[in-house]
Design a protein around this motif. Structure first.
Motif, PDB file in Angstrom:
ATOM      1  N   ILE A  34       0.848  -1.198   0.000  1.00  0.00           N
ATOM      2  CA  ILE A  34       0.000   0.000   0.000  1.00  0.00           C
ATOM      3  C   ILE A  34       0.882   1.245   0.000  1.00  0.00           C
ATOM      4  N   SER A  35       0.642   2.134  -0.950  1.00  0.00           N
ATOM      5  CA  SER A  35       1.475   3.325  -1.136  1.00  0.00           C
ATOM      6  C   SER A  35       1.607   4.139   0.133  1.00  0.00           C
ATOM      7  N   GLY A  36       2.855   4.462   0.465  1.00  0.00           N
ATOM      8  CA  GLY A  36       3.113   5.239   1.669  1.00  0.00           C
ATOM      9  C   GLY A  36       2.394   6.569   1.683  1.00  0.00           C
ATOM     10  N   ASN A  37       2.415   7.272   0.553  1.00  0.00           N
ATOM     11  CA  ASN A  37       1.807   8.611   0.567  1.00  0.00           C
ATOM     12  C   ASN A  37       0.299   8.541   0.791  1.00  0.00           C
ATOM     13  N   LYS A  38      -0.321   7.414   0.417  1.00  0.00           N
ATOM     14  CA  LYS A  38      -1.776   7.310   0.567  1.00  0.00           C
ATOM     15  C   LYS A  38      -2.189   7.297   2.046  1.00  0.00           C
ATOM     16  N   PHE A  39      -1.336   6.768   2.902  1.00  0.00           N
ATOM     17  CA  PHE A  39      -1.648   6.802   4.334  1.00  0.00           C
ATOM     18  C   PHE A  39      -1.731   8.234   4.835  1.00  0.00           C
ATOM     19  N   TYR A  40      -0.777   9.036   4.412  1.00  0.00           N
ATOM     20  CA  TYR A  40      -0.778  10.436   4.839  1.00  0.00           C
ATOM     21  C   TYR A  40      -2.002  11.166   4.296  1.00  0.00           C
ATOM     22  N   LYS A  41      -2.392  10.821   3.061  1.00  0.00           N
ATOM     23  CA  LYS A  41      -3.544  11.483   2.469  1.00  0.00           C
ATOM     24  C   LYS A  41      -4.854  11.075   3.148  1.00  0.00           C
ATOM     25  N   LEU A  42      -4.886   9.857   3.673  1.00  0.00           N
ATOM     26  CA  LEU A  42      -6.141   9.352   4.253  1.00  0.00           C
ATOM     27  C   LEU A  42      -6.308   9.682   5.730  1.00  0.00           C
ATOM     28  N   SER A  65      -5.852   1.178  -9.058  1.00  0.00           N
ATOM     29  CA  SER A  65      -5.592   2.344  -8.210  1.00  0.00           C
ATOM     30  C   SER A  65      -4.963   2.006  -6.858  1.00  0.00           C
ATOM     31  N   ASN A  66      -3.824   2.623  -6.579  1.00  0.00           N
ATOM     32  CA  ASN A  66      -3.197   2.504  -5.254  1.00  0.00           C
ATOM     33  C   ASN A  66      -4.097   3.121  -4.185  1.00  0.00           C
ATOM     34  N   HIS A  67      -4.817   4.151  -4.562  1.00  0.00           N
ATOM     35  CA  HIS A  67      -5.693   4.848  -3.611  1.00  0.00           C
ATOM     36  C   HIS A  67      -6.878   3.970  -3.192  1.00  0.00           C
ATOM     37  N   VAL A 172       4.139  12.959  -9.066  1.00  0.00           N
ATOM     38  CA  VAL A 172       2.857  13.665  -8.988  1.00  0.00           C
ATOM     39  C   VAL A 172       1.794  12.948  -9.820  1.00  0.00           C
ATOM     40  N   GLY A 173       0.647  12.671  -9.164  1.00  0.00           N
ATOM     41  CA  GLY A 173      -0.492  12.072  -9.866  1.00  0.00           C
ATOM     42  C   GLY A 173      -1.673  13.033  -9.893  1.00  0.00           C
ATOM     43  N   THR A 174      -2.187  13.376  -8.714  1.00  0.00           N
ATOM     44  CA  THR A 174      -3.253  14.379  -8.632  1.00  0.00           C
ATOM     45  C   THR A 174      -2.780  15.659  -7.948  1.00  0.00           C
ATOM     46  N   GLY A 175      -1.602  15.633  -7.340  1.00  0.00           N
ATOM     47  CA  GLY A 175      -1.014  16.863  -6.798  1.00  0.00           C
ATOM     48  C   GLY A 175      -1.149  17.051  -5.293  1.00  0.00           C
ATOM     49  N   GLY A 176      -1.837  16.156  -4.609  1.00  0.00           N
ATOM     50  CA  GLY A 176      -2.035  16.316  -3.166  1.00  0.00           C
ATOM     51  C   GLY A 176      -0.744  16.193  -2.378  1.00  0.00           C
ATOM     52  N   THR A 177       0.048  15.208  -2.730  1.00  0.00           N
ATOM     53  CA  THR A 177       1.278  14.953  -1.975  1.00  0.00           C
ATOM     54  C   THR A 177       2.256  16.111  -2.124  1.00  0.00           C
ATOM     55  N   ILE A 178       2.469  16.559  -3.361  1.00  0.00           N
ATOM     56  CA  ILE A 178       3.415  17.663  -3.563  1.00  0.00           C
ATOM     57  C   ILE A 178       2.905  18.938  -2.886  1.00  0.00           C
ATOM     58  N   ILE A 251       4.974   3.594 -12.933  1.00  0.00           N
ATOM     59  CA  ILE A 251       3.960   4.639 -13.071  1.00  0.00           C
ATOM     60  C   ILE A 251       4.400   5.942 -12.398  1.00  0.00           C
ATOM     61  N   TYR A 252       4.959   5.838 -11.211  1.00  0.00           N
ATOM     62  CA  TYR A 252       5.312   7.050 -10.452  1.00  0.00           C
ATOM     63  C   TYR A 252       6.809   7.148 -10.139  1.00  0.00           C
ATOM     64  N   THR A 253       7.270   6.274  -9.214  1.00  0.00           N
ATOM     65  CA  THR A 253       8.611   6.477  -8.661  1.00  0.00           C
ATOM     66  C   THR A 253       9.722   6.209  -9.676  1.00  0.00           C
ATOM     67  N   HIS A 279      10.205   8.323  -1.727  1.00  0.00           N
ATOM     68  CA  HIS A 279       9.710   7.058  -2.302  1.00  0.00           C
ATOM     69  C   HIS A 279       8.279   6.868  -1.836  1.00  0.00           C
ATOM     70  N   THR A 280       7.328   7.183  -2.731  1.00  0.00           N
ATOM     71  CA  THR A 280       5.919   7.176  -2.351  1.00  0.00           C
ATOM     72  C   THR A 280       5.309   5.775  -2.328  1.00  0.00           C
ATOM     73  N   GLY A 281       6.043   4.756  -2.803  1.00  0.00           N
ATOM     74  CA  GLY A 281       5.526   3.382  -2.727  1.00  0.00           C
ATOM     75  C   GLY A 281       4.928   2.919  -4.038  1.00  0.00           C
ATOM     76  N   GLY A 282       3.745   2.310  -3.979  1.00  0.00           N
ATOM     77  CA  GLY A 282       3.035   1.931  -5.194  1.00  0.00           C
ATOM     78  C   GLY A 282       3.387   0.583  -5.775  1.00  0.00           C
TER      79      GLY A 282
HETATM   80  C1  LIG Z   1      -0.873   8.090  -5.751  1.00  0.00           C
HETATM   81  C2  LIG Z   1       0.610   8.039  -5.919  1.00  0.00           C
HETATM   82  C3  LIG Z   1       1.360   9.193  -6.249  1.00  0.00           C
HETATM   83  C4  LIG Z   1       0.711  10.508  -6.575  1.00  0.00           C
HETATM   84  O1  LIG Z   1       0.240  11.207  -5.462  1.00  0.00           O
HETATM   85  P1  LIG Z   1      -0.673  12.506  -5.691  1.00  0.00           P
HETATM   86  O2  LIG Z   1      -0.926  13.013  -4.328  1.00  0.00           O
HETATM   87  O3  LIG Z   1      -1.936  12.006  -6.339  1.00  0.00           O
HETATM   88  O4  LIG Z   1       0.031  13.446  -6.576  1.00  0.00           O
HETATM   89  C5  LIG Z   1       2.728   9.077  -6.320  1.00  0.00           C
HETATM   90  N1  LIG Z   1       3.350   7.900  -6.111  1.00  0.00           N
HETATM   91  C6  LIG Z   1       2.668   6.778  -5.815  1.00  0.00           C
HETATM   92  C7  LIG Z   1       3.416   5.516  -5.632  1.00  0.00           C
HETATM   93  C8  LIG Z   1       1.278   6.804  -5.705  1.00  0.00           C
HETATM   94  O5  LIG Z   1       0.602   5.683  -5.434  1.00  0.00           O
END
Ligand SMILES: *Cc1c(COP(=O)(O)O)cnc(C)c1O
Length: 286
Positions: A34-42, A65-67, A172-178, A251-253, A279-282
């Motif tokens: 499970i993507s690390g950044n998604k925990f922070y977002k949730l 979707s990782n989300h 960056v995917g949707t921009g929340g993390t950045i 896809i991302y990292t 490293h956002t995971g994924g």
């Molecule tokens: C969702 C995701 C992102 C993008 O995060 P946003 O907040 O949508 O920009 C980056 N890296 C990984 C691995 C993700 O799962």
């Protein structure tokens, strides 16, 4: 769960190239798939849902979707029900892929809708109808990006972490993390985003979320778009994992790290620059 996680994600040194040093913040180590950044977002979204008395959460995403997966997992952890609105009604009667299988195992109720219906997912009328169908559900937008997500992403790095680095890089995917990273930092630091998608709409989206200016987003390393796996990128990811024992995904990292190395190779950073990549995971267990 979320609080404990933040204390266990180390910063590691990767390498020094052309006099530029690269460290990496391993929030991917939060969970095996499970993507690390998604925990922070949730985090704050779940706190809000519980505080307001909702008994379930509802969100949107594609079949990979990782989300979606992160929301399913977090909902089970918090004892909430979860509903995933999945893009593509043609998937309804097909065997689930790994993301959907795991999400269903965490108790998520999956609802498949047509791609044209899915396009309405941010419209007030559609959301009102959905809320009437699921009155107990706290609705989180696609990708999880909202103000509470940004608040959570401000906690990815401590003040001490920020002080140590000149440039912080993130996918960056949707921009929340950045946006969270931008809001938690200040000049002369620069926050550099690598878009997974083609186009400059993300720069506009993030501009709408922050008034700060010490950041930029490039799509120069999107490799043609979201789910492409060109050999150049795949070779880089394999080579990187062999050299540094850190897995990336395409896809991302993978794109972000390719971009960082390419920019250093082309001397786009002055010597002695200290870079931290997130490293956002994924990896979803792959
Ligand atoms: C969702 C995701 C992102 C993008 O995060 P946003 O907040 O949508 O920009 C980056 N890296 C990984 C691995 C993700 O799962």
């Amino acid at each position: 769960m979320f609080h404990a996680i933040q204390q266990t994600t180390p910063i590691q040194h990767i390498t020094c190239l052309n006099g530029v040093s690269i460290d990496i913040k391993r929030i991917d180590l939060v969970h095996p798939y499970i993507s690390g950044n998604k925990f922070y977002k949730l985090k704050y979204n779940f706190e809000e849902a519980i505080q307001l008395g909702y008994t379930s959460v509802l969100t949107f995403g594609g079949a990979y979707s990782n989300h979606i997966l992160a929301t399913a997992y977090a909902a089970q952890h918090y004892g909430l029900n979860s509903i995933g609105i999945i893009r593509g009604d043609e998937l309804k009667n097909k065997p689930y892929n790994q993301t959907l299988t795991r999400s269903a195992e965490y108790g998520m109720q999956l609802e498949f809708i047509s791609r044209s219906d899915y396009q309405q997912k941010d419209q007030v009328h559609y959301l009102n109808t959905l809320q009437k169908t699921y009155p107990q559900a706290y609705i989180i937008p696609e990708g999880g990006t909202n103000l509470l997500a940004i608040q959570g992403c401000k906690e990815i790095l401590s003040d001490a972490d920020f002080k140590h680095y000149d440039v912080i890089c993130v996918a960056v995917g949707t921009g929340g993390t950045i946006t969270g990273l931008i809001e938690a930092s200040s000049e002369p630091q620069h926050i550099l985003g690598f878009s997974a998608l083609h186009g400059d709409f993300l720069t506009k989206d993030v501009q709408a979320l922050t008034s700060k200016r010490h950041w930029s987003i490039t799509d120069a390393y999107c490799f043609g778009g979201y789910a492409k796996k060109p050999p150049l990128l795949m070779n880089f990811i394999n080579e990187f994992e062999k050299n540094y024992q850190i897995p990336l995904e395409p896809i991302y990292t993978g794109k972000m790290m390719y971009g960082v190395f390419d920019l250093i190779y082309h001397q786009q950073f002055t010597p002695k620059t200290k870079i931290l990549v997130i490293h956002t995971g994924g990896l979803q267990g792959k």
